[in-house]
Design a protein around this motif. Structure first.
Motif, PDB file in Angstrom:
ATOM      1  N   GLY A   1      19.805 -24.619  26.739  1.00 50.67           N
ATOM      2  CA  GLY A   1      20.430 -23.521  27.457  1.00 50.67           C
ATOM      3  C   GLY A   1      21.652 -23.951  28.207  1.00 50.67           C
ATOM      4  O   GLY A   1      21.956 -25.140  28.332  1.00 50.67           O
ATOM      5  N   ILE A   2      22.356 -22.964  28.702  1.00 47.63           N
ATOM      6  CA  ILE A   2      23.514 -23.209  29.534  1.00 47.63           C
ATOM      7  C   ILE A   2      23.472 -22.241  30.708  1.00 47.63           C
ATOM      8  O   ILE A   2      23.175 -21.062  30.540  1.00 47.63           O
ATOM      9  CB  ILE A   2      24.828 -23.056  28.742  1.00 47.63           C
ATOM     10  N   GLN A   3      23.721 -22.790  31.875  1.00 47.91           N
ATOM     11  CA  GLN A   3      23.790 -21.968  33.072  1.00 47.91           C
ATOM     12  C   GLN A   3      25.241 -21.516  33.202  1.00 47.91           C
ATOM     13  O   GLN A   3      26.139 -22.330  33.422  1.00 47.91           O
ATOM     14  CB  GLN A   3      23.350 -22.741  34.307  1.00 47.91           C
ATOM     15  N   GLY A   4      25.470 -20.240  32.989  1.00 52.19           N
ATOM     16  CA  GLY A   4      26.824 -19.698  33.000  1.00 52.19           C
ATOM     17  C   GLY A   4      27.496 -19.849  34.352  1.00 52.19           C
ATOM     18  O   GLY A   4      26.870 -19.729  35.398  1.00 52.19           O
ATOM     19  N   ILE A   5      28.784 -20.118  34.292  1.00 50.97           N
ATOM     20  CA  ILE A   5      29.594 -20.276  35.496  1.00 50.97           C
ATOM     21  C   ILE A   5      30.672 -19.200  35.464  1.00 50.97           C
ATOM     22  O   ILE A   5      31.308 -18.984  34.428  1.00 50.97           O
ATOM     23  CB  ILE A   5      30.226 -21.681  35.556  1.00 50.97           C
ATOM     24  N   GLY A   6      30.880 -18.542  36.581  1.00 44.60           N
ATOM     25  CA  GLY A   6      31.877 -17.475  36.635  1.00 44.60           C
ATOM     26  C   GLY A   6      31.469 -16.308  35.761  1.00 44.60           C
ATOM     27  O   GLY A   6      30.375 -15.794  35.857  1.00 44.60           O
ATOM     28  N   GLU A   7      32.356 -15.915  34.844  1.00 46.16           N
ATOM     29  CA  GLU A   7      32.096 -14.780  33.957  1.00 46.16           C
ATOM     30  C   GLU A   7      31.211 -15.151  32.767  1.00 46.16           C
ATOM     31  O   GLU A   7      30.724 -14.279  32.064  1.00 46.16           O
ATOM     32  CB  GLU A   7      33.422 -14.205  33.456  1.00 46.16           C
ATOM     33  N   GLN A   8      31.034 -16.447  32.520  1.00 48.13           N
ATOM     34  CA  GLN A   8      30.215 -16.883  31.387  1.00 48.13           C
ATOM     35  C   GLN A   8      28.743 -16.585  31.668  1.00 48.13           C
ATOM     36  O   GLN A   8      28.239 -16.864  32.757  1.00 48.13           O
ATOM     37  CB  GLN A   8      30.397 -18.372  31.126  1.00 48.13           C
TER      38      GLN A   8
ATOM     39  N   LEU B   1      21.380 -27.625  29.466  1.00 49.91           N
ATOM     40  CA  LEU B   1      19.995 -28.085  29.461  1.00 49.91           C
ATOM     41  C   LEU B   1      19.570 -28.302  28.018  1.00 49.91           C
ATOM     42  O   LEU B   1      19.760 -27.424  27.170  1.00 49.91           O
ATOM     43  CB  LEU B   1      19.084 -27.046  30.119  1.00 49.91           C
ATOM     44  N   ASN B   2      19.017 -29.470  27.742  1.00 47.56           N
ATOM     45  CA  ASN B   2      18.521 -29.805  26.406  1.00 47.56           C
ATOM     46  C   ASN B   2      17.324 -30.724  26.614  1.00 47.56           C
ATOM     47  O   ASN B   2      17.446 -31.942  26.556  1.00 47.56           O
ATOM     48  CB  ASN B   2      19.618 -30.478  25.586  1.00 47.56           C
ATOM     49  N   GLU B   3      16.179 -30.142  26.886  1.00 51.82           N
ATOM     50  CA  GLU B   3      14.984 -30.904  27.279  1.00 51.82           C
ATOM     51  C   GLU B   3      13.735 -30.400  26.573  1.00 51.82           C
ATOM     52  O   GLU B   3      13.609 -29.215  26.290  1.00 51.82           O
ATOM     53  CB  GLU B   3      14.748 -30.787  28.785  1.00 51.82           C
ATOM     54  N   THR B   4      12.818 -31.310  26.340  1.00 55.44           N
ATOM     55  CA  THR B   4      11.493 -30.964  25.837  1.00 55.44           C
ATOM     56  C   THR B   4      10.517 -31.107  26.990  1.00 55.44           C
ATOM     57  O   THR B   4      10.527 -32.121  27.698  1.00 55.44           O
ATOM     58  CB  THR B   4      11.094 -31.874  24.665  1.00 55.44           C
ATOM     59  N   PHE B   5       9.709 -30.076  27.189  1.00 49.32           N
ATOM     60  CA  PHE B   5       8.778 -30.050  28.319  1.00 49.32           C
ATOM     61  C   PHE B   5       7.559 -29.230  27.929  1.00 49.32           C
ATOM     62  O   PHE B   5       7.684 -28.100  27.465  1.00 49.32           O
ATOM     63  CB  PHE B   5       9.497 -29.431  29.537  1.00 49.32           C
ATOM     64  N   GLN B   6       6.388 -29.807  28.085  1.00 49.66           N
ATOM     65  CA  GLN B   6       5.107 -29.144  27.831  1.00 49.66           C
ATOM     66  C   GLN B   6       5.048 -28.484  26.448  1.00 49.66           C
ATOM     67  O   GLN B   6       4.640 -27.344  26.299  1.00 49.66           O
ATOM     68  CB  GLN B   6       4.804 -28.124  28.919  1.00 49.66           C
TER      69      GLN B   6
ATOM     70  N   SER C   1      24.607 -16.894  31.193  1.00 50.45           N
ATOM     71  CA  SER C   1      23.591 -17.907  30.917  1.00 50.45           C
ATOM     72  C   SER C   1      22.840 -17.535  29.650  1.00 50.45           C
ATOM     73  O   SER C   1      22.612 -16.359  29.368  1.00 50.45           O
ATOM     74  CB  SER C   1      22.611 -18.010  32.083  1.00 50.45           C
ATOM     75  N   THR C   2      22.451 -18.561  28.881  1.00 50.28           N
ATOM     76  CA  THR C   2      21.671 -18.348  27.664  1.00 50.28           C
ATOM     77  C   THR C   2      20.574 -19.400  27.598  1.00 50.28           C
ATOM     78  O   THR C   2      20.678 -20.458  28.226  1.00 50.28           O
ATOM     79  CB  THR C   2      22.541 -18.453  26.391  1.00 50.28           C
ATOM     80  N   ILE C   3      19.542 -19.101  26.826  1.00 46.46           N
ATOM     81  CA  ILE C   3      18.474 -20.076  26.642  1.00 46.46           C
ATOM     82  C   ILE C   3      17.790 -19.837  25.301  1.00 46.46           C
ATOM     83  O   ILE C   3      17.646 -18.700  24.858  1.00 46.46           O
ATOM     84  CB  ILE C   3      17.446 -20.033  27.804  1.00 46.46           C
ATOM     85  N   LYS C   4      17.419 -20.939  24.675  1.00 44.29           N
ATOM     86  CA  LYS C   4      16.628 -20.896  23.444  1.00 44.29           C
ATOM     87  C   LYS C   4      15.433 -21.811  23.676  1.00 44.29           C
ATOM     88  O   LYS C   4      15.594 -22.952  24.115  1.00 44.29           O
ATOM     89  CB  LYS C   4      17.435 -21.403  22.250  1.00 44.29           C
ATOM     90  N   ILE C   5      14.252 -21.294  23.416  1.00 44.90           N
ATOM     91  CA  ILE C   5      13.017 -22.060  23.602  1.00 44.90           C
ATOM     92  C   ILE C   5      12.325 -22.154  22.246  1.00 44.90           C
ATOM     93  O   ILE C   5      12.052 -21.138  21.615  1.00 44.90           O
ATOM     94  CB  ILE C   5      12.089 -21.367  24.624  1.00 44.90           C
ATOM     95  N   ARG C   6      12.051 -23.378  21.823  1.00 48.04           N
ATOM     96  CA  ARG C   6      11.424 -23.600  20.523  1.00 48.04           C
ATOM     97  C   ARG C   6      10.143 -24.397  20.704  1.00 48.04           C
ATOM     98  O   ARG C   6      10.130 -25.403  21.400  1.00 48.04           O
ATOM     99  CB  ARG C   6      12.400 -24.346  19.611  1.00 48.04           C
ATOM    100  N   ARG C   7       9.094 -23.958  20.068  1.00 50.17           N
ATOM    101  CA  ARG C   7       7.805 -24.653  20.141  1.00 50.17           C
ATOM    102  C   ARG C   7       7.885 -25.914  19.298  1.00 50.17           C
ATOM    103  O   ARG C   7       8.292 -25.882  18.147  1.00 50.17           O
ATOM    104  CB  ARG C   7       6.695 -23.747  19.629  1.00 50.17           C
ATOM    105  N   VAL C   8       7.513 -27.057  19.893  1.00 49.76           N
ATOM    106  CA  VAL C   8       7.500 -28.321  19.146  1.00 49.76           C
ATOM    107  C   VAL C   8       6.085 -28.797  18.885  1.00 49.76           C
ATOM    108  O   VAL C   8       5.867 -29.700  18.098  1.00 49.76           O
ATOM    109  CB  VAL C   8       8.334 -29.429  19.852  1.00 49.76           C
ATOM    110  N   GLU C   9       5.126 -28.173  19.557  1.00 46.33           N
ATOM    111  CA  GLU C   9       3.705 -28.478  19.348  1.00 46.33           C
ATOM    112  C   GLU C   9       2.975 -27.147  19.227  1.00 46.33           C
ATOM    113  O   GLU C   9       3.398 -26.147  19.789  1.00 46.33           O
ATOM    114  CB  GLU C   9       3.126 -29.247  20.533  1.00 46.33           C
ATOM    115  N   ASN C  10       1.888 -27.140  18.529  1.00 38.95           N
ATOM    116  CA  ASN C  10       1.109 -25.916  18.402  1.00 38.95           C
ATOM    117  C   ASN C  10       0.272 -25.612  19.639  1.00 38.95           C
ATOM    118  O   ASN C  10      -0.117 -24.497  19.863  1.00 38.95           O
ATOM    119  CB  ASN C  10       0.203 -25.969  17.175  1.00 38.95           C
ATOM    120  N   ASP C  11       0.004 -26.629  20.436  1.00 41.82           N
ATOM    121  CA  ASP C  11      -0.832 -26.434  21.623  1.00 41.82           C
ATOM    122  C   ASP C  11       0.017 -26.534  22.874  1.00 41.82           C
ATOM    123  O   ASP C  11       0.842 -27.408  23.009  1.00 41.82           O
ATOM    124  CB  ASP C  11      -1.927 -27.512  21.688  1.00 41.82           C
ATOM    125  N   LEU C  12      -0.220 -25.613  23.819  1.00 42.94           N
ATOM    126  CA  LEU C  12       0.448 -25.669  25.137  1.00 42.94           C
ATOM    127  C   LEU C  12      -0.468 -26.308  26.135  1.00 42.94           C
ATOM    128  O   LEU C  12      -1.613 -26.127  26.166  1.00 42.94           O
ATOM    129  CB  LEU C  12       0.831 -24.285  25.611  1.00 42.94           C
TER     130      LEU C  12
END
Length: 113
Positions: free
Chosen positions: A93-100, A82-87, A102-113
């Protein structure tokens, strides 16, 4: 009842335990390296900080990834990345498969939500 409503909205409609971090405008980045690992944040003017928040299960991370994927028209079953900008937030992030895990990083691109 207000407490119950908060947790239902947070866990079903929102981003679970990450909701307070996502809605804090001073949090610039949230890093989840997998289940059972301390969530790290980059806080405006303070740098990186370890929180006391831990997502217990891979499914908690997958829930957030899937909600963003659905909202942006992506299908993680076809491609687990997953590599998307939303709101005003950029989700990587990556949805882990098997033993891997899942991880995610969320970064603010705007000061207002």
């Amino acid at each position: 009842l207000p407490t119950l409503k908060y947790y239902l909205e947070r866990d079903i409609l929102g981003s679970g335990k990450l909701d307070p971090l996502i809605h804090d405008p001073k949090v610039e980045e949230i890093v989840v390296d997998g289940p059972q690992k301390t969530i790290r944040i980059s806080y405006k003017n303070l740098g990186e900080i370890k929180t006391n928040i831990i997502l217990e299960k891979k499914e908690e991370i997958d829930h957030i990834l899937n909600r963003v994927a659905q909202a942006t028209g992506k299908n993680l079953k076809e491609n687990p990345l997953l590599n998307e900008t939303f709101q005003g937030l950029h989700f990587e992030g990556i949805q882990g498969i098997g033993e891997q895990q899942s991880t995610i990083k969320i970064r603010r691109v705007e000061n207002d939500l």
